[in-house]
Design a protein around this motif. Structure first.
Motif, PDB file in Angstrom:
ATOM      1  N   MET A  20       0.831  -1.203   0.000  1.00  0.00           N
ATOM      2  CA  MET A  20       0.000   0.000   0.000  1.00  0.00           C
ATOM      3  C   MET A  20       0.871   1.261   0.000  1.00  0.00           C
ATOM      4  SD  MET A  20      -3.040  -1.052  -0.278  1.00  0.00           S
ATOM      5  CE  MET A  20      -2.423  -2.462  -1.183  1.00  0.00           C
ATOM      6  N   PHE A  21       1.983   1.232   0.719  1.00  0.00           N
ATOM      7  CA  PHE A  21       2.921   2.352   0.715  1.00  0.00           C
ATOM      8  C   PHE A  21       3.521   2.530  -0.681  1.00  0.00           C
ATOM      9  CE2 PHE A  21       7.323   3.837   1.077  1.00  0.00           C
ATOM     10  CZ  PHE A  21       7.106   5.094   1.617  1.00  0.00           C
ATOM     11  N   ARG A  22       3.932   1.426  -1.297  1.00  0.00           N
ATOM     12  CA  ARG A  22       4.513   1.492  -2.641  1.00  0.00           C
ATOM     13  C   ARG A  22       3.496   1.999  -3.659  1.00  0.00           C
ATOM     14  NH1 ARG A  22       6.686  -4.184  -3.812  1.00  0.00           N
ATOM     15  NH2 ARG A  22       6.694  -3.313  -5.897  1.00  0.00           N
ATOM     16  N   ARG A  23       2.240   1.592  -3.507  1.00  0.00           N
ATOM     17  CA  ARG A  23       1.202   2.047  -4.439  1.00  0.00           C
ATOM     18  C   ARG A  23       0.994   3.551  -4.307  1.00  0.00           C
ATOM     19  NH1 ARG A  23      -3.527   3.401  -6.075  1.00  0.00           N
ATOM     20  NH2 ARG A  23      -4.619   2.270  -7.691  1.00  0.00           N
ATOM     21  N   LYS A  24       0.950   4.040  -3.074  1.00  0.00           N
ATOM     22  CA  LYS A  24       0.780   5.473  -2.849  1.00  0.00           C
ATOM     23  C   LYS A  24       1.926   6.251  -3.497  1.00  0.00           C
ATOM     24  CE  LYS A  24       0.242   8.942   0.695  1.00  0.00           C
ATOM     25  NZ  LYS A  24       0.379   9.274   2.103  1.00  0.00           N
ATOM     26  N   ARG A  25       3.146   5.758  -3.320  1.00  0.00           N
ATOM     27  CA  ARG A  25       4.300   6.433  -3.916  1.00  0.00           C
ATOM     28  C   ARG A  25       4.224   6.392  -5.446  1.00  0.00           C
ATOM     29  NH1 ARG A  25      10.489   5.737  -3.897  1.00  0.00           N
ATOM     30  NH2 ARG A  25      10.992   7.654  -5.018  1.00  0.00           N
ATOM     31  N   PRO A  42      -2.126  -7.249  -3.979  1.00  0.00           N
ATOM     32  CA  PRO A  42      -2.824  -7.433  -2.696  1.00  0.00           C
ATOM     33  C   PRO A  42      -3.861  -8.549  -2.712  1.00  0.00           C
ATOM     34  CG  PRO A  42      -2.644  -5.114  -3.175  1.00  0.00           C
ATOM     35  CD  PRO A  42      -2.174  -5.854  -4.402  1.00  0.00           C
ATOM     36  N   THR A  43      -4.489  -8.777  -3.842  1.00  0.00           N
ATOM     37  CA  THR A  43      -5.452  -9.880  -3.940  1.00  0.00           C
ATOM     38  C   THR A  43      -4.769 -11.207  -3.645  1.00  0.00           C
ATOM     39  OG1 THR A  43      -6.661  -8.647  -5.615  1.00  0.00           O
ATOM     40  CG2 THR A  43      -7.112 -11.003  -5.467  1.00  0.00           C
ATOM     41  N   PHE A  44      -3.591 -11.398  -4.201  1.00  0.00           N
ATOM     42  CA  PHE A  44      -2.844 -12.634  -3.961  1.00  0.00           C
ATOM     43  C   PHE A  44      -2.370 -12.723  -2.514  1.00  0.00           C
ATOM     44  CE2 PHE A  44      -1.883 -11.836  -8.574  1.00  0.00           C
ATOM     45  CZ  PHE A  44      -2.769 -12.788  -9.053  1.00  0.00           C
ATOM     46  N   VAL A  45      -1.906 -11.605  -1.965  1.00  0.00           N
ATOM     47  CA  VAL A  45      -1.419 -11.591  -0.581  1.00  0.00           C
ATOM     48  C   VAL A  45      -2.556 -11.916   0.375  1.00  0.00           C
ATOM     49  CG1 VAL A  45      -0.460 -10.132   1.239  1.00  0.00           C
ATOM     50  CG2 VAL A  45       0.501 -10.033  -1.054  1.00  0.00           C
ATOM     51  N   ARG A  46      -3.738 -11.385   0.117  1.00  0.00           N
ATOM     52  CA  ARG A  46      -4.886 -11.623   1.007  1.00  0.00           C
ATOM     53  C   ARG A  46      -5.372 -13.066   0.958  1.00  0.00           C
ATOM     54  NH1 ARG A  46      -6.944  -6.228  -1.250  1.00  0.00           N
ATOM     55  NH2 ARG A  46      -6.020  -4.769   0.219  1.00  0.00           N
ATOM     56  N   SER A  47      -5.073 -13.784  -0.112  1.00  0.00           N
ATOM     57  CA  SER A  47      -5.504 -15.180  -0.210  1.00  0.00           C
ATOM     58  C   SER A  47      -4.530 -16.139   0.488  1.00  0.00           C
ATOM     59  CB  SER A  47      -5.668 -15.592  -1.673  1.00  0.00           C
ATOM     60  OG  SER A  47      -4.409 -15.676  -2.310  1.00  0.00           O
ATOM     61  N   LYS A  48      -3.345 -15.676   0.805  1.00  0.00           N
ATOM     62  CA  LYS A  48      -2.329 -16.559   1.367  1.00  0.00           C
ATOM     63  C   LYS A  48      -2.633 -17.088   2.771  1.00  0.00           C
ATOM     64  CE  LYS A  48      -0.018 -16.938  -2.178  1.00  0.00           C
ATOM     65  NZ  LYS A  48      -0.124 -18.199  -2.872  1.00  0.00           N
ATOM     66  N   PRO A  49      -3.249 -16.327   3.692  1.00  0.00           N
ATOM     67  CA  PRO A  49      -3.557 -16.925   4.997  1.00  0.00           C
ATOM     68  C   PRO A  49      -4.431 -18.176   4.884  1.00  0.00           C
ATOM     69  CG  PRO A  49      -3.706 -14.560   5.165  1.00  0.00           C
ATOM     70  CD  PRO A  49      -3.519 -14.890   3.700  1.00  0.00           C
TER      71      PRO A  49
END
Length: 73
Positions: A20-25, A42-49
């Motif tokens: 999210m920080f990188r996207r803002k930048r 982020p979609t992929f990261v959110r599916s990992k748990p």
């Protein structure tokens, strides 16, 4: 596809915050290609748990030891 080591699952929230920080930048700098790439991640990261939970809930599979046998042709 990335497979997360269950011992490193706690880092997923850190990775998402960093994205999210990188996207803002990228938006501030008008790096459009970077923004598009970050938007998918982020979609992929959110599916990992859920993937980690599935992997840790499965018992190991005993495959046994191979034995010498006749050769098939």
């Amino acid at each position: 596809m990335l497979q997360v080591n269950p011992r490193m699952a706690s880092r997923l929230s850190e990775i998402e915050r960093d994205l999210m920080f990188r996207r803002k930048r990228a938006e501030e700098e008008r790096w459009l290609g970077e923004t598009e790439g970050i938007d998918m991640t982020p979609t992929f990261v959110r599916s990992k748990p859920a993937d980690v939970a599935r992997l840790t809930s499965r018992p190991p599979v005993a495959l046994g030891f191979p034995t010498p046998g006749t050769r098939r042709q």
